[in-house]
Design a protein around this motif. Structure first.
Motif, PDB file in Angstrom:
ATOM      1  N   VAL A 106       0.847  -1.181   0.000  1.00 21.96           N
ATOM      2  CA  VAL A 106       0.000   0.000   0.000  1.00 21.96           C
ATOM      3  C   VAL A 106       0.888   1.240   0.000  1.00 21.96           C
ATOM      4  O   VAL A 106       1.720   1.430   0.895  1.00 21.96           O
ATOM      5  CB  VAL A 106      -0.932   0.016   1.233  1.00 21.96           C
ATOM      6  CG1 VAL A 106      -1.759   1.300   1.263  1.00 21.96           C
ATOM      7  CG2 VAL A 106      -1.846  -1.206   1.214  1.00 21.96           C
ATOM      8  N   SER A 107       0.738   2.088  -1.022  1.00 18.27           N
ATOM      9  CA  SER A 107       1.546   3.300  -1.154  1.00 18.27           C
ATOM     10  C   SER A 107       0.875   4.502  -0.497  1.00 18.27           C
ATOM     11  O   SER A 107       1.538   5.346   0.098  1.00 18.27           O
ATOM     12  CB  SER A 107       1.795   3.607  -2.639  1.00 18.27           C
ATOM     13  OG  SER A 107       2.419   2.514  -3.283  1.00 18.27           O
ATOM     14  N   HIS A 108      -0.447   4.613  -0.661  1.00 15.81           N
ATOM     15  CA  HIS A 108      -1.235   5.660  -0.016  1.00 15.81           C
ATOM     16  C   HIS A 108      -2.460   4.985   0.597  1.00 15.81           C
ATOM     17  O   HIS A 108      -2.960   3.994   0.049  1.00 15.81           O
ATOM     18  CB  HIS A 108      -1.663   6.730  -1.027  1.00 15.81           C
ATOM     19  CG  HIS A 108      -0.530   7.536  -1.573  1.00 15.81           C
ATOM     20  ND1 HIS A 108       0.296   7.073  -2.574  1.00 15.81           N
ATOM     21  CD2 HIS A 108      -0.065   8.772  -1.243  1.00 15.81           C
ATOM     22  CE1 HIS A 108       1.211   7.990  -2.846  1.00 15.81           C
ATOM     23  NE2 HIS A 108       1.017   9.020  -2.066  1.00 15.81           N
ATOM     24  N   ALA A 109      -2.928   5.513   1.713  1.00 15.68           N
ATOM     25  CA  ALA A 109      -4.040   4.886   2.429  1.00 15.68           C
ATOM     26  C   ALA A 109      -5.188   4.561   1.483  1.00 15.68           C
ATOM     27  O   ALA A 109      -5.617   5.407   0.697  1.00 15.68           O
ATOM     28  CB  ALA A 109      -4.522   5.802   3.549  1.00 15.68           C
ATOM     29  N   VAL A 110      -5.675   3.342   1.575  1.00 19.62           N
ATOM     30  CA  VAL A 110      -6.719   2.879   0.660  1.00 19.62           C
ATOM     31  C   VAL A 110      -7.677   1.973   1.431  1.00 19.62           C
ATOM     32  O   VAL A 110      -7.271   1.270   2.375  1.00 19.62           O
ATOM     33  CB  VAL A 110      -6.094   2.122  -0.537  1.00 19.62           C
ATOM     34  CG1 VAL A 110      -5.381   0.864  -0.099  1.00 19.62           C
ATOM     35  CG2 VAL A 110      -7.144   1.803  -1.598  1.00 19.62           C
TER      36      VAL A 110
END
Length: 360
Positions: A106-110
């Motif tokens: 996960v690179s950005h909150a999802v």
């Protein structure tokens, strides 16, 4: 706000695609009803960034270093969409499901969602950056089915801004390409037991790709669904599969945006044709009507039109599927929903027909 796309400029040095647009005061239906009876692909909605993203993915997948979309109206920057975390690679819709992925980061909150869709009250939990997810399968080009470190399962969007895929040797998939000579492709598996979002089921089967028929131009097989008609099916079986999937969506309203996940409640014209061929025959192809007009299917003379063919109108302004007896099934076309329209000689749509594409 509805906008007309005037120009699209890509800078390979920066990876930025700039879309210059013009606001449209009237609704898109009023704007184009007299011109074509259908929403032009060059019309978008600035309040639907997901639709703009999918439009770009479908139309500009050849720009392998694409990193940002900028929507400009006049001299004002209306919208900026960053696309990729560092090290991620661009995977266009037409081939995104052909992969061998082991894990995602996960690179950005999802959000982890209960179903592969963006809308509805189905958020399970918010995943933090750095979380490692195990890929279970990929039901379509827009979603991964994953397992979290604490054992929860659900769906996350495949957008590289949110997740980075780590490709591994867990599944080797070979895709039969257009024009490949019979007997020159390796052996692989087609039709896994992965979920098919069209709700159609058929027994999973193993097929030797070395004996596969040649696929149409711009088409790949999706190894993650089991289509109604496998690639070795007869012409009659393939057409019946296309007709079954298409008719199951009769009455589904028009929603712009090239997103197959919206097929559960809405389509645009080219999203509908891609959805039908995908779930009927296992095809992965572009959801852009302009790309379908130029780079999908094998062209045949208009006079040789047969049921199951992809129909191109106004050089990609609209698309539909011919079902015989002078009729096509399509999304929009002045109806505002999936329905039938005449394409017999002398009809409005026949007069606007510019190409016929053989799909099987």
């Amino acid at each position: 706000m509805y906008i007309r796309f005037l120009r699209e400029d890509y800078d390979p040095a920066t990876g930025v695609l700039t879309i210059s647009a013009l606001p449209i005061r009237r609704s898109i239906t009023e704007e184009f009803a007299e011109e074509l009876g259908e929403t032009s692909e060059d019309i978008g909605d600035s309040d639907e960034p997901d639709g703009i993203l999918n439009y770009v993915t479908a139309k500009h997948g050849h720009h392998v270093n694409l990193r940002k979309i900028q929507l400009v109206v006049g001299s004002a920057l209306l919208l900026s969409i960053p696309l990729f975390a560092q090290g991620a690679t661009f995977a266009p819709n037409a081939s995104a499901a052909v992969f061998s992925a082991g894990t995602l980061t996960v690179s950005h909150a999802v959000y982890l969602r209960a179903e592969p869709r963006l809308y509805g009250q189905d958020r399970l939990t918010l995943l933090s950056p750095g979380t490692t997810l195990t890929v279970i399968n990929r039901p379509n080009a827009s979603w991964f089915h994953v397992r979290t470190p604490d054992g929860k399962t659900g769906y996350v969007v495949s957008h590289p801004y949110y997740v980075e895929a780590h490709y591994g040797p867990s599944q080797k998939t070979v895709t039969a390409q257009h024009g490949a000579a019979p007997g020159t492709v390796a052996t692989g598996t087609v039709g896994s037991a992965a979920a098919n979002s069209s709700n159609y089921t058929a027994p999973a089967q193993t097929t030797t790709l070395s004996t596969l028929p040649t696929l149409p131009l711009g088409v790949h097989l999706d190894p993650n669904i089991t289509p109604l008609a496998p690639i070795h099916a007869t012409y009659e079986q393939k057409f019946q599969a296309v007709l079954t999937v298409a008719q199951d969506k009769l009455g589904t309203p028009y929603i712009w945006g090239h997103n197959e996940d919206r097929g559960q409640y809405g389509f645009d014209c080219s999203n509908f044709t891609e959805y039908v061929y995908h779930h009927a025959l296992g095809y992965l192809m572009s959801t852009s009507s302009r790309v379908q007009a130029t780079s999908v299917g094998d062209p045949v003379p208009i006079g040789d039109m047969q049921p199951g063919d992809l129909l191109i109108f106004n050089n990609g302004g609209h698309v539909g599927i011919y079902i015989g007896n002078g009729q096509m099934i399509q999304e929009g076309g002045g109806l505002g929903k999936v329905g039938y329209l005449r394409v017999s000689p002398g009809s409005y749509w026949y007069n606007h027909l510019t190409a016929v594409k053989r799909m099987f």
